[in-house]
Design an enzyme around this catalytic site. Structure first.
Site, short mmCIF file in Angstrom:
data_model
loop_
_atom_site.label_atom_id
_atom_site.label_comp_id
_atom_site.label_asym_id
_atom_site.label_seq_id
_atom_site.Cartn_x
_atom_site.Cartn_y
_atom_site.Cartn_z
N THR A 141 0.82 -1.21 0.00
CA THR A 141 0.00 0.00 0.00
C THR A 141 0.85 1.25 0.00
O THR A 141 0.46 2.28 -0.56
CB THR A 141 -0.92 -0.03 1.24
OG1 THR A 141 -1.81 -1.12 1.11
CG2 THR A 141 -1.74 1.24 1.38
N TYR A 160 -7.47 0.22 -4.51
CA TYR A 160 -6.20 0.72 -5.04
C TYR A 160 -5.35 -0.46 -5.44
O TYR A 160 -5.59 -1.60 -5.05
CB TYR A 160 -5.48 1.57 -3.99
CG TYR A 160 -5.16 0.81 -2.74
CD1 TYR A 160 -6.09 0.72 -1.70
CD2 TYR A 160 -3.95 0.16 -2.58
CE1 TYR A 160 -5.81 0.00 -0.55
CE2 TYR A 160 -3.67 -0.55 -1.44
CZ TYR A 160 -4.59 -0.62 -0.43
OH TYR A 160 -4.32 -1.33 0.70
N SER A 170 1.68 -7.48 -0.28
CA SER A 170 2.42 -8.45 0.53
C SER A 170 1.62 -9.71 0.83
O SER A 170 2.15 -10.69 1.35
CB SER A 170 2.96 -7.82 1.81
OG SER A 170 1.95 -7.66 2.77
N THR A 209 1.76 -4.15 4.45
CA THR A 209 1.69 -4.38 5.90
C THR A 209 1.20 -5.78 6.26
O THR A 209 1.43 -6.25 7.38
CB THR A 209 0.78 -3.33 6.58
OG1 THR A 209 -0.52 -3.40 5.99
CG2 THR A 209 1.35 -1.94 6.43
N ASP A 210 0.50 -6.46 5.33
CA ASP A 210 -0.16 -7.72 5.70
C ASP A 210 0.80 -8.79 6.21
O ASP A 210 0.50 -9.49 7.17
CB ASP A 210 -0.94 -8.28 4.50
CG ASP A 210 -2.14 -7.42 4.13
OD1 ASP A 210 -2.47 -6.49 4.89
OD2 ASP A 210 -2.74 -7.68 3.07
N LYS A 258 0.71 -7.01 13.13
CA LYS A 258 -0.36 -6.16 12.64
C LYS A 258 -1.64 -6.50 13.41
O LYS A 258 -2.04 -7.65 13.47
CB LYS A 258 -0.56 -6.38 11.13
CG LYS A 258 -1.60 -5.45 10.53
CD LYS A 258 -1.67 -5.57 9.00
CE LYS A 258 -2.73 -4.60 8.46
NZ LYS A 258 -2.81 -4.62 6.98
N GLU A 290 -1.25 -26.70 30.03
CA GLU A 290 -2.53 -27.41 29.81
C GLU A 290 -2.31 -28.77 29.16
O GLU A 290 -3.15 -29.66 29.24
CB GLU A 290 -3.45 -26.56 28.92
CG GLU A 290 -4.06 -25.39 29.66
CD GLU A 290 -5.22 -24.77 28.90
OE1 GLU A 290 -5.88 -25.45 28.09
OE2 GLU A 290 -5.46 -23.57 29.14
N1 ASP Z 1 -2.63 -5.74 1.11
C1 ASP Z 1 -1.63 -4.72 1.33
C2 ASP Z 1 -0.28 -5.39 1.41
O1 ASP Z 1 0.04 -6.00 2.39
C3 ASP Z 1 -1.95 -3.95 2.55
C4 ASP Z 1 -0.90 -2.94 2.96
O2 ASP Z 1 0.14 -2.79 2.41
O3 ASP Z 1 -1.19 -2.24 3.95
O4 ASP Z 1 0.48 -5.29 0.49
#
Ligand code: ASP
Length: 350
Positions: A37, A50, A83, A116-117, A189, A305
Site C-alpha cells: 500500500t 487501489y 504483501s 503491511t499484511d 499487525k 494445559e
Molecule cells: N494488502 C496490502 C499489502 O500488504 C496492505 C498494505 O500494504 O497495507 O500489500
C-alpha cells in the site's frame, strides 16, 4: 521561542539538503522496494480500491519533502507486489541483497518498503536469516500514496531516519510505522485499517521517532541466526483451532507433505482431543509440531494445559503462528529437528 526553534530546525533541514558538500557526508541508505500500500495508487475504476505496488521506489522518495536532509538515498525495485503475495523467492532475494550491502562499505543502512499484511513475517525472516549489524528497517503504510493524508511519506521519512541512526545498529530487523519502532520478533499487525496497526503485544515498542530525533527505549535484544541456505525452505503448515475442529486439518497438512506443523491453538495453544491426537501421531512420525496461540498475545509455555514432554510437542513461547512458521522453516533448513533443540530456539535460556 518555539517559533524561533521551529524556524531554525526548518533552516537546518533546508540547508543540509541544499548543500552538496554536506550531502556527501550524509549516510548512504539503500531502499529496497517490494510494493504494498505504501506504493499503492488509487484504482480509477472504483475510486475506493487501489493497486498495491503501482508506484516506483524513486517516485516514493520524491514524494517525501526533506528526506534528502537525512541521508543519501538510492533505490532498487525488488518486486512490485501486495504483501499478501509475498513469497519465499522475494525473501531470498532480499536476504541476498542485504548480505551484499553488508559488505558494501559505503552503505550505512537499508530500508525495505513492504505491504503491511505480511510485513512481520518478512521482518522476522530477515532478522533470523541475515547477520548484518547495519540497520535493516521495514516500513509500510495503511493508506495508499494517492490517498488524502497518506501515511506512507512520513513513515518512509522516519524509516530513513532510523536506518541512518548509529543507535539502530546491531538490533536486527526493525519495523517503523506511525512514529514507533518495533523489534522483528514481537511486532504484529493488529488492526485492518488503523494507521496505528502495528503493536508489540508482549514486550512493547523498542523506540520512537519525532521530527528531529530517533530514540530507543530498549537495549538491543539478543539475536539468533539461522541462514536460509539459499532455499527452498522446508514446508511448514499452520493448523487453526476452533470449536468443533477435528483431525482433518492436521491430516491434510500431513498429506500435503508438511515437515512441520504449527498449531494456531485456542488459548494456551490448545485444541480438541481429536486434533491433539492427530498432532501426536504426526510428531511420532517425525513431523515437528509447535503449539502457538491464536489469541494475539502472551506466551505458550511447556507442560501447562498439555503434557508436551509426553506428546512430543514444542511450545512457541512468544512467537505467533505466522512467525512460529518462519522460525520453524529456518530451523528445519538448518537441520534442527529434535524437539528439545527446536524448543531451545523458541525459548532460549538467558
Ligand atoms: N494488502 C496490502 C499489502 O500488504 C496492505 C498494505 O500494504 O497495507 O500489500
Amino acid at each position: 521561542m518555539l517559533r524561533t526553534l521551529v524556524c531554525a530546525m526548518a533552516m537546518t533541514v533546508a540547508s543540509l539538503a541544499g548543500d552538496p558538500a554536506r550531502a556527501a557526508d550524509l549516510p548512504h541508505i539503500v531502499i529496497l522496494a517490494t510494493g504494498g500500500t505504501i506504493a499503492g495508487a488509487a484504482d480509477p475504476r472504483s475510486g475506493l480500491g487501489y493497486n498495491a505496488g503501482a508506484i516506483s521506489a524513486d517516485a516514493l522518495i520524491a514524494s517525501v519533502p526533506g528526506i534528502s536532509a537525512h541521508a543519501r538515498l538510492s533505490a532498487e525495485q525488488i518486486s512490485a507486489i501486495g504483501s499478501q503475495d509475498m513469497s519465499e523467492e522475494v525473501w531470498l532475494k532480499l536476504a541476498a541483497r542485504i548480505d551484499a550491502l553488508d559488505k558494501t562499505a559505503d552503505v550505512a543502512g537499508i530500508v525495505i518498503t513492504h505491504g503491511t499484511d505480511t510485513l512481520e513475517e518478512t521482518a522476522l525472516f530477515l532478522d533470523l536469516a541475515t547477520r548484518t549489524d547495519k540497520p535493516v528497517v521495514l516500513v509500510g503504510a495503511m493508506r495508499p500514496a494517492t490517498a488524502v493524508s497518506a501515511d506512507g511519506p512520513r513513515n518512509l521519512l522516519e524509516a530513513v531516519m532510523v536506518a541512518a541512526s548509529p543507535q539502530a545498529r546491531g538490533r536486527g530487523a526493525l519495523v517503523v510505522l506511525n512514529d514507533t519502532i518495533h523489534g522483528a520478533r514481537d511486532v504484529t499487525k493488529t488492526d485492518t485499517v488503523s494507521v496505528q496497526t502495528f503493536r508489540s503485544p508482549n514486550f512493547g515498542p523498542v523506540g520512537g521517532v519525532s521530527p528531529d530525533r530517533v530514540v530507543f527505549y530498549a537495549a538491543p535484544a539478543s539475536r539468533q541466526s539461522f541462514p536460509s541456505k539459499g532455499g527452498p525452505l522446508p514446508q511448514v503448515e499452520i493448523v487453526y483451532a476452533y470449536a468443533g475442529v477435528d483431525a482433518r486439518p492436521v491430516e491434510a497438512a500431513r498429506a500435503a507433505g508438511a515437515r512441520g506443523i504449527v498449531l494456531a491453538g485456542v488459548g494456551d495453544g490448545n485444541a480438541s482431543k481429536a486434533t491433539i491426537a492427530a498432532l501426536q501421531a504426526a510428531a511420532k512420525a517425525g513431523v515437528v509440531v509447535v503449539r502457538s496461540s491464536r489469541t494475539g498475545a502472551g506466551p505458550v509455555l511447556r507442560n501447562i494445559e498439555l503434557n508436551d514432554d509426553e506428546l512430543g510437542f514444542v511450545a512457541a513461547a512468544f512467537y505467533n503462528p505466522a512467525k512460529a512458521r518462519v522460525l520453524l522453516q529456518l530451523l528445519l533448513a538448518n537441520g534442527v529437528t529434535a524437539p528439545d533443540k527446536v524448543q531451545a530456539a523458541f525459548l532460549p535460556t538467558p
